[in-house]
Design a protein around this motif. Structure first.
Motif, mmCIF file in Angstrom:
data_model
loop_
_atom_site.group_PDB
_atom_site.id
_atom_site.type_symbol
_atom_site.label_atom_id
_atom_site.label_comp_id
_atom_site.label_asym_id
_atom_site.label_seq_id
_atom_site.Cartn_x
_atom_site.Cartn_y
_atom_site.Cartn_z
ATOM 1 N N LEU A 6 0.794 -1.128 0.052
ATOM 2 C CA LEU A 6 0.084 0.128 0.038
ATOM 3 C C LEU A 6 0.981 1.116 -0.167
ATOM 4 O O LEU A 6 1.698 1.535 0.714
ATOM 5 C CB LEU A 6 -1.116 -0.032 1.209
ATOM 6 C CG LEU A 6 -1.799 1.128 1.241
ATOM 7 C CD1 LEU A 6 -2.714 1.108 0.268
ATOM 8 C CD2 LEU A 6 -2.746 0.924 2.490
ATOM 9 N N VAL A 7 0.615 2.149 -0.776
ATOM 10 C CA VAL A 7 1.386 3.467 -1.127
ATOM 11 C C VAL A 7 0.332 4.629 -1.081
ATOM 12 O O VAL A 7 -0.279 4.835 -1.912
ATOM 13 C CB VAL A 7 2.065 3.467 -2.394
ATOM 14 C CG1 VAL A 7 3.067 4.639 -2.592
ATOM 15 C CG2 VAL A 7 3.005 2.087 -2.720
ATOM 16 N N PRO A 8 0.404 5.173 0.041
ATOM 17 C CA PRO A 8 -0.278 6.380 0.364
ATOM 18 C C PRO A 8 0.384 7.550 -0.613
ATOM 19 O O PRO A 8 1.313 7.834 -0.445
ATOM 20 C CB PRO A 8 -0.265 6.844 2.036
ATOM 21 C CG PRO A 8 0.212 5.494 2.534
ATOM 22 C CD PRO A 8 1.115 4.903 1.426
ATOM 23 N N ILE A 9 -0.708 8.282 -1.018
ATOM 24 C CA ILE A 9 0.070 9.398 -2.182
ATOM 25 C C ILE A 9 -1.195 10.669 -1.709
ATOM 26 O O ILE A 9 -2.379 10.745 -1.644
ATOM 27 C CB ILE A 9 -0.283 9.119 -3.437
ATOM 28 C CG1 ILE A 9 0.670 7.727 -3.976
ATOM 29 C CG2 ILE A 9 0.148 10.531 -4.480
ATOM 30 C CD1 ILE A 9 2.057 7.930 -3.770
ATOM 31 N N ASP A 10 -0.411 11.645 -1.420
ATOM 32 C CA ASP A 10 -1.403 12.788 -0.977
ATOM 33 C C ASP A 10 -0.956 13.912 -2.214
ATOM 34 O O ASP A 10 -1.709 15.088 -1.780
ATOM 35 C CB ASP A 10 -0.884 13.379 0.310
ATOM 36 C CG ASP A 10 0.575 13.998 0.552
ATOM 37 O OD1 ASP A 10 1.220 13.913 -0.510
ATOM 38 O OD2 ASP A 10 0.707 14.280 1.392
ATOM 39 N N LEU A 37 -2.237 2.072 -4.553
ATOM 40 C CA LEU A 37 -2.113 3.421 -4.300
ATOM 41 C C LEU A 37 -3.344 4.102 -3.723
ATOM 42 O O LEU A 37 -4.432 3.663 -4.279
ATOM 43 C CB LEU A 37 -2.117 4.366 -5.378
ATOM 44 C CG LEU A 37 -0.610 3.922 -6.518
ATOM 45 C CD1 LEU A 37 -0.687 4.948 -7.657
ATOM 46 C CD2 LEU A 37 0.782 4.337 -5.720
ATOM 47 N N ILE A 38 -3.343 4.798 -2.725
ATOM 48 C CA ILE A 38 -4.474 5.356 -2.010
ATOM 49 C C ILE A 38 -4.281 6.795 -1.972
ATOM 50 O O ILE A 38 -3.257 7.225 -1.378
ATOM 51 C CB ILE A 38 -4.491 4.222 -0.499
ATOM 52 C CG1 ILE A 38 -5.841 4.810 0.097
ATOM 53 C CG2 ILE A 38 -3.298 4.679 0.435
ATOM 54 C CD1 ILE A 38 -6.386 4.235 1.309
ATOM 55 N N ASN A 39 -5.377 7.418 -1.791
ATOM 56 C CA ASN A 39 -5.219 8.816 -1.518
ATOM 57 C C ASN A 39 -6.406 9.144 -0.565
ATOM 58 O O ASN A 39 -7.496 8.796 -0.777
ATOM 59 C CB ASN A 39 -5.695 9.817 -2.961
ATOM 60 C CG ASN A 39 -5.839 11.407 -2.436
ATOM 61 O OD1 ASN A 39 -6.879 11.743 -2.328
ATOM 62 N ND2 ASN A 39 -4.876 11.819 -2.148
ATOM 63 N N VAL A 40 -6.231 9.606 0.549
ATOM 64 C CA VAL A 40 -7.263 9.918 1.789
ATOM 65 C C VAL A 40 -7.769 11.344 1.519
ATOM 66 O O VAL A 40 -6.732 12.466 1.760
ATOM 67 C CB VAL A 40 -6.762 9.450 2.969
ATOM 68 C CG1 VAL A 40 -7.840 9.716 3.919
ATOM 69 C CG2 VAL A 40 -6.365 8.105 2.954
ATOM 70 N N GLN A 41 -8.989 11.669 1.267
ATOM 71 C CA GLN A 41 -9.323 13.136 1.309
ATOM 72 C C GLN A 41 -10.068 13.342 2.521
ATOM 73 O O GLN A 41 -10.634 12.502 3.321
ATOM 74 C CB GLN A 41 -10.640 12.985 0.301
ATOM 75 C CG GLN A 41 -10.189 12.730 -1.347
ATOM 76 C CD GLN A 41 -9.193 14.015 -1.724
ATOM 77 O OE1 GLN A 41 -9.818 15.285 -1.660
ATOM 78 N NE2 GLN A 41 -8.049 13.958 -2.068
ATOM 79 N N GLY A 65 -8.911 13.148 -5.815
ATOM 80 C CA GLY A 65 -8.120 11.820 -5.182
ATOM 81 C C GLY A 65 -7.548 11.206 -6.530
ATOM 82 O O GLY A 65 -6.210 10.931 -6.509
ATOM 83 N N MET A 66 -8.165 11.415 -7.581
ATOM 84 C CA MET A 66 -7.584 10.781 -8.763
ATOM 85 C C MET A 66 -6.638 11.532 -9.369
ATOM 86 O O MET A 66 -5.370 11.314 -9.932
ATOM 87 C CB MET A 66 -8.676 10.401 -10.019
ATOM 88 C CG MET A 66 -9.683 9.167 -9.537
ATOM 89 S SD MET A 66 -8.765 7.744 -8.918
ATOM 90 C CE MET A 66 -8.826 6.808 -10.312
ATOM 91 N N MET A 88 -10.375 7.238 -0.704
ATOM 92 C CA MET A 88 -11.079 7.047 0.545
ATOM 93 C C MET A 88 -11.281 8.658 1.175
ATOM 94 O O MET A 88 -10.560 9.645 0.856
ATOM 95 C CB MET A 88 -10.351 6.200 1.636
ATOM 96 C CG MET A 88 -9.892 4.885 0.983
ATOM 97 S SD MET A 88 -11.238 3.689 0.335
ATOM 98 C CE MET A 88 -11.969 3.444 1.975
ATOM 99 N N VAL A 89 -12.238 8.706 2.104
ATOM 100 C CA VAL A 89 -12.587 10.029 2.882
ATOM 101 C C VAL A 89 -12.089 9.623 4.193
ATOM 102 O O VAL A 89 -12.848 8.616 4.693
ATOM 103 C CB VAL A 89 -13.856 10.538 2.386
ATOM 104 C CG1 VAL A 89 -14.093 11.791 3.119
ATOM 105 C CG2 VAL A 89 -13.980 10.834 1.103
ATOM 106 N N GLY A 90 -11.558 10.452 4.970
ATOM 107 C CA GLY A 90 -11.557 10.118 6.470
ATOM 108 C C GLY A 90 -10.233 10.752 6.837
ATOM 109 O O GLY A 90 -9.420 11.790 6.144
ATOM 110 N N GLU A 91 -9.806 10.618 8.200
ATOM 111 C CA GLU A 91 -8.418 10.949 8.833
ATOM 112 C C GLU A 91 -7.383 10.093 8.279
ATOM 113 O O GLU A 91 -7.504 8.850 8.069
ATOM 114 C CB GLU A 91 -8.607 10.681 10.348
ATOM 115 C CG GLU A 91 -7.452 11.436 11.070
ATOM 116 C CD GLU A 91 -6.285 10.564 11.128
ATOM 117 O OE1 GLU A 91 -5.213 11.168 10.922
ATOM 118 O OE2 GLU A 91 -6.423 9.140 11.391
ATOM 119 N N ALA A 92 -6.507 10.874 7.742
ATOM 120 C CA ALA A 92 -5.290 10.103 6.866
ATOM 121 C C ALA A 92 -4.872 8.647 7.550
ATOM 122 O O ALA A 92 -4.914 7.656 6.893
ATOM 123 C CB ALA A 92 -4.440 11.180 6.441
#
Length: 142
Positions: A6-10, A37-41, A65-66, A88-92
């Motif tokens: 899993l690679v978080p990307i902001d 890849l995950i982006n958390v909004q 996010g995209m 996703m949406v929430g606290e990072a």
């Protein structure tokens, strides 16, 4: 067994450090890892729903996010990887670690600015929160 990373990307250049690390080491693995890849909004204030319908909010988060994930996706594609994209949406930190658990990820790779000592403690980065909350190994990439 294929590893799932899993690679978080902001959307920041710092976040792309982990993607560059994967690309640099692509030839090192007998079987390449599966990359998610995950982006958390960030959640918007609850009362915004009085003015904007839920579908519009969902589309807003997905589009933002995209857009944040696009540079990472393109770098990985150039290195021969196909990544799954997730918004996703929430606290990072909490969202990242919960996603890793629910999707059976074997590792989280996260870019970091590399603050240490007092500066790192005072800033309390998302990366450090992920380290504390994660049930899977976390690789911090500077």
């Amino acid at each position: 067994m294929t590893q799932k990373w899993l690679v978080p990307i902001d959307g920041s250049d710092i976040a792309l450090h982990s993607v560059a690390w994967i690309a640099r080491h692509a030839a090192d693995w007998r079987e390449p890892p599966q990359i998610l890849l995950i982006n958390v909004q960030a959640s918007l204030p609850g009362d915004i729903g009085r003015f904007i319908d839920a579908e519009t909010l969902r589309e807003f988060h997905l589009e933002a996010g995209m857009a944040a994930l696009a540079p990472a996706r393109d770098q990985l594609k150039a290195a021969g990887f196909t990544a799954e994209l997730h918004v996703m949406v929430g606290e990072a930190a909490a969202t990242i670690t919960a996603f890793a658990d629910s999707h059976g990820c074997s590792q989280i790779l996260i870019g970091t600015r590399g603050h240490s000592g007092l500066a790192g403690t005072l800033l309390g980065s998302v990366a450090m929160k992920v380290v504390h909350l994660s049930n899977v190994p976390v690789l911090l990439v500077r």
